[in-house]
Design an enzyme around this catalytic site. Sequence first.
Site, PDB file in Angstrom:
ATOM      1  N   GLU A  89       0.833  -1.204   0.000  1.00  0.00           N
ATOM      2  CA  GLU A  89       0.000   0.000   0.000  1.00  0.00           C
ATOM      3  C   GLU A  89       0.872   1.259   0.000  1.00  0.00           C
ATOM      4  OE1 GLU A  89      -3.426   0.242  -0.303  1.00  0.00           O
ATOM      5  OE2 GLU A  89      -3.100  -1.868  -0.821  1.00  0.00           O
ATOM      6  N   ASN A 127     -10.806   2.845   3.338  1.00  0.00           N
ATOM      7  CA  ASN A 127     -10.340   2.705   1.961  1.00  0.00           C
ATOM      8  C   ASN A 127     -11.241   1.812   1.117  1.00  0.00           C
ATOM      9  OD1 ASN A 127      -8.220   3.225  -0.086  1.00  0.00           O
ATOM     10  ND2 ASN A 127      -7.997   1.010   0.004  1.00  0.00           N
ATOM     11  N   TRP A 142     -16.372  11.084 -12.873  1.00  0.00           N
ATOM     12  CA  TRP A 142     -15.508  10.863 -11.726  1.00  0.00           C
ATOM     13  C   TRP A 142     -14.938  12.166 -11.168  1.00  0.00           C
ATOM     14  CZ3 TRP A 142     -10.504  12.569 -12.350  1.00  0.00           C
ATOM     15  CH2 TRP A 142     -10.046  12.749 -13.670  1.00  0.00           C
ATOM     16  N   TRP A 155      -9.861   7.511  -7.711  1.00  0.00           N
ATOM     17  CA  TRP A 155     -11.083   7.797  -8.467  1.00  0.00           C
ATOM     18  C   TRP A 155     -10.991   7.288  -9.896  1.00  0.00           C
ATOM     19  CZ3 TRP A 155     -15.961   9.026  -7.562  1.00  0.00           C
ATOM     20  CH2 TRP A 155     -16.298   9.398  -6.268  1.00  0.00           C
ATOM     21  N   TRP A 198     -20.985  10.681 -19.698  1.00  0.00           N
ATOM     22  CA  TRP A 198     -21.375  10.924 -18.305  1.00  0.00           C
ATOM     23  C   TRP A 198     -22.709  11.670 -18.246  1.00  0.00           C
ATOM     24  CZ3 TRP A 198     -18.459   7.880 -15.655  1.00  0.00           C
ATOM     25  CH2 TRP A 198     -17.100   7.735 -15.931  1.00  0.00           C
ATOM     26  N   TRP A 203       1.781   1.692  -3.538  1.00  0.00           N
ATOM     27  CA  TRP A 203       0.684   2.265  -4.337  1.00  0.00           C
ATOM     28  C   TRP A 203       0.737   3.790  -4.240  1.00  0.00           C
ATOM     29  CZ3 TRP A 203      -2.463   1.048  -8.099  1.00  0.00           C
ATOM     30  CH2 TRP A 203      -2.870  -0.274  -8.300  1.00  0.00           C
TER      31      TRP A 203
END
Length: 480
Positions: free
Chosen positions: A278, A345, A363, A386, A310, A281
């Site tokens: 993590e 998370n 988004w 996102w 969208w 990441w």
Amino acid sequence: MQLIWLRSDLRVRDNSALAAAMAAGPTVALYLLSPEQWRRHDAAPCKVDFWRRNLVELSAALARLNVPLLIRQADSWDAAPGVIAELCREQRIAAVWVNDEYGIDEQRRDQAVARHLDGQGVTFQRRLDQLLLQPGSVLTQSGSYFKVYSQFRKLCHQRLHRALPTLLSVPAAQTPLALAGDTVPAAVAGFTAPGETLRRLWPAGETAALERLASFADERIDHYHEARDIPAQPGTSQLSAYLAAGVLSPRQCLHAALQANQGEFDSGNQGIVTWINELLWREFYKHILVGYPRVSRHRAFRPETEAVPWRDAPDELAAWQEGRTGIPLIDAAMRQLHATGWMHNRLRMVVAMFLTKNLLIDWRAGERYFMRQLIDGDLAANNGGWQWSASTGTDAAPYFRLFNPVSQSRRFDPQGRFIRHWLPELAGLDDKAIHEPSAARGGLFDEPDYPRPLVDLRLSRERALAAFRQLPQNQARATS
């Protein structure tokens, strides 16, 4: 005289630029208040207050090193070169030291300051601090930035095995200067301070951050891989706010994890290995900011997904923002965000997929709303998360992978403990009905204090799949 310009590095321990500046000579510290710029970047009021509270603690820590902290105003970063140049003239500064930041606006700001200072003979010294590895040093064989996390992680492991970043100790106190520090303001205009309940959740200062890190490493990291997906449990580190503000460094986190895992990155305790991944990441998304600047410009990482149709649905967006979707796990997560400035998370992914797939809302609307609420708001991590959820980003979830929020609720909150905490109006439902109240009692559930679902999950899923299938690259794959 040396100047350390503090930004997202609010600590004295393991601070690359601070250590270098104090080694070079007598040092003063600077922090710029930039409320207009923070508004442009959608900084949450609770985050600005967290920065301010940490500045108070940092000011005291710097005072113990005899380093005065000066506070100056530069409403937008356009004003930063002039403000810093004037201070350099006043204090006869020879060099300004900074720890690198990676958003496109941050890089342009630093380039402008460096050019301005060069004109008056002041050097601009940059240091690596937010990251374990310098952007541009972890590249594919063709010399480009990685787009796939697993490949990036593998090379990071190799590099870190060969040369683990060392921790820097607190510099020795310097001889006192004939210069008084400034008082940290009690508030920042335009940003309403949060209540004491939220503040108590996020105590300021390095001591509090290091205690939280030590507690996690000693008590919970071993089971992180199992507990991190259970929102009703304290299974995550909750260190993200301290990392975003630089009250903790990634080096400190990595060393704590390796110490608990006998120095191993990718073997040993599975919980520790998962947590190190993590951290990587977080590293990956920072490198993406540098390698692909379009993500700093509110653009999709995958340009072809800019064609997604969208929906313009302001009422549905408002219902999502306010926790009125009629999907208990979504609404509970949004209430957690509003009350604490933080969201678990796993739930960040679930609510993001619901907005971008079930509601088919851009988004960018969700990314901006999160930044305006999060105490740990970070451009790279927030944008990366996102875009992953929306299937527009690097290494993103395939467009046909949609989390069903009811299934996620049943799997990760089976007794409804998280939902009951944040939606007390549903506390009377049994463990089955609480995940989908509208299906309770043969579909006759009628709770006046809780709305019916905003959308049908099955039909909205099909709508999202159809929207993504019509993109040219997906049509080409379907016919190949």
